[in-house]
Scaffold this motif. Structure first.
Motif, short mmCIF file in Angstrom:
data_model
loop_
_atom_site.label_atom_id
_atom_site.label_comp_id
_atom_site.label_asym_id
_atom_site.label_seq_id
_atom_site.Cartn_x
_atom_site.Cartn_y
_atom_site.Cartn_z
N GLY A 77 1.30 -6.45 35.31
CA GLY A 77 2.29 -7.28 34.64
C GLY A 77 1.74 -8.17 33.54
N ALA A 78 0.46 -8.04 33.21
CA ALA A 78 -0.16 -8.90 32.19
C ALA A 78 0.47 -8.72 30.81
N CYS A 79 1.08 -7.58 30.59
CA CYS A 79 1.66 -7.29 29.27
C CYS A 79 3.15 -7.62 29.19
N THR A 80 3.63 -8.46 30.09
CA THR A 80 5.06 -8.78 30.16
C THR A 80 5.53 -9.50 28.89
N VAL A 81 6.63 -9.02 28.33
CA VAL A 81 7.28 -9.62 27.17
C VAL A 81 8.79 -9.64 27.44
N LEU A 82 9.53 -10.31 26.58
CA LEU A 82 10.98 -10.30 26.67
C LEU A 82 11.54 -9.31 25.66
N VAL A 83 12.41 -8.44 26.10
CA VAL A 83 13.15 -7.54 25.21
C VAL A 83 14.61 -7.92 25.35
N ASP A 84 15.17 -8.43 24.27
CA ASP A 84 16.53 -8.96 24.30
C ASP A 84 16.72 -9.93 25.47
N GLY A 85 15.69 -10.74 25.72
CA GLY A 85 15.77 -11.79 26.73
C GLY A 85 15.38 -11.39 28.14
N ALA A 86 15.16 -10.11 28.38
CA ALA A 86 14.80 -9.63 29.73
C ALA A 86 13.31 -9.29 29.77
N ALA A 87 12.64 -9.72 30.84
CA ALA A 87 11.21 -9.46 30.99
C ALA A 87 10.97 -7.98 31.30
N VAL A 88 10.04 -7.39 30.56
CA VAL A 88 9.64 -6.00 30.77
C VAL A 88 8.13 -5.90 30.66
N ARG A 89 7.59 -4.91 31.30
CA ARG A 89 6.16 -4.60 31.16
C ARG A 89 6.03 -3.70 29.94
N SER A 90 5.40 -4.21 28.91
CA SER A 90 5.36 -3.48 27.65
C SER A 90 4.50 -2.23 27.70
#
Length: 167
Positions: free
Chosen positions: A46-59
């Motif tokens: 999960g270190a690469c977690t970002v928000l995509v349209d406000g939702a957290a995703v593992r990039s």
């Protein structure tokens, strides 16, 4: 190769990308390297977690072509965000972010949680933060920090509402 148009941390990019390029690699190429550190590349840490349209995703599990027309926010893009500032301040106070590898992802996860649920329980906080596996220790301090951030952000508002309801 497909063309994508994506907004990363408030800046619009139009790029031609390989169809199988992971979002994490795309973001690092766009200069978000410290906010999207290399991790397991399998979605486990999960270190690469970002928000995509406000939702957290593992990039690392999402392809760059999947964010065409969407907004991606890294921890760096949250620098001016009041919720993120409160979380970072509390993390420093509790010494909650033990290493640079996971700290950005913990902030992103905490911001998503506090936007969804302004008054989360310690169990809810712990569950959300557990999605980011940190090599440097437990999440006890991080849970306390997020709880404090929530109280600082919305505690006064909750008190005012309860005063109106009770009074």
């Amino acid at each position: 190769m497909p063309d994508i148009g994506v907004t990363v941390d408030g800046v619009r990019y139009d790029d031609e990308v390989q169809a199988r390029l992971p979002l994490a690699h795309y973001l690092r190429a766009r200069g978000a390297g410290s906010d999207v550190p290399p991790g397991c590349e399998t979605g486990e840490c999960g270190a690469c977690t970002v928000l995509v349209d406000g939702a957290a995703v593992r990039s690392c599990l999402m392809l760059a072509v999947q964010v065409d027309g969407r907004a991606v926010t890294t921890a760096g893009g949250l620098r001016r965000d009041d919720v993120a500032r409160s979380v970072r301040r509390a993390f420093r106070r509790f010494r909650a972010a033990g290493c640079a590898r996971c700290s950005s992802a913990l902030v992103v996860a905490a911001v998503e949680l506090l936007r969804e649920c302004p008054d989360p329980s310690e169990q809810e906080i712990g569950g959300r933060l557990a999605e980011v596996r940190c090599r440097c220790g437990g999440h006890v301090e991080a849970v306390l920090a997020v709880r404090e951030a929530a109280d600082r952000l919305w505690g006064a508002a909750r008190q005012t509402i309860s005063d109106r309801v009770i009074g």
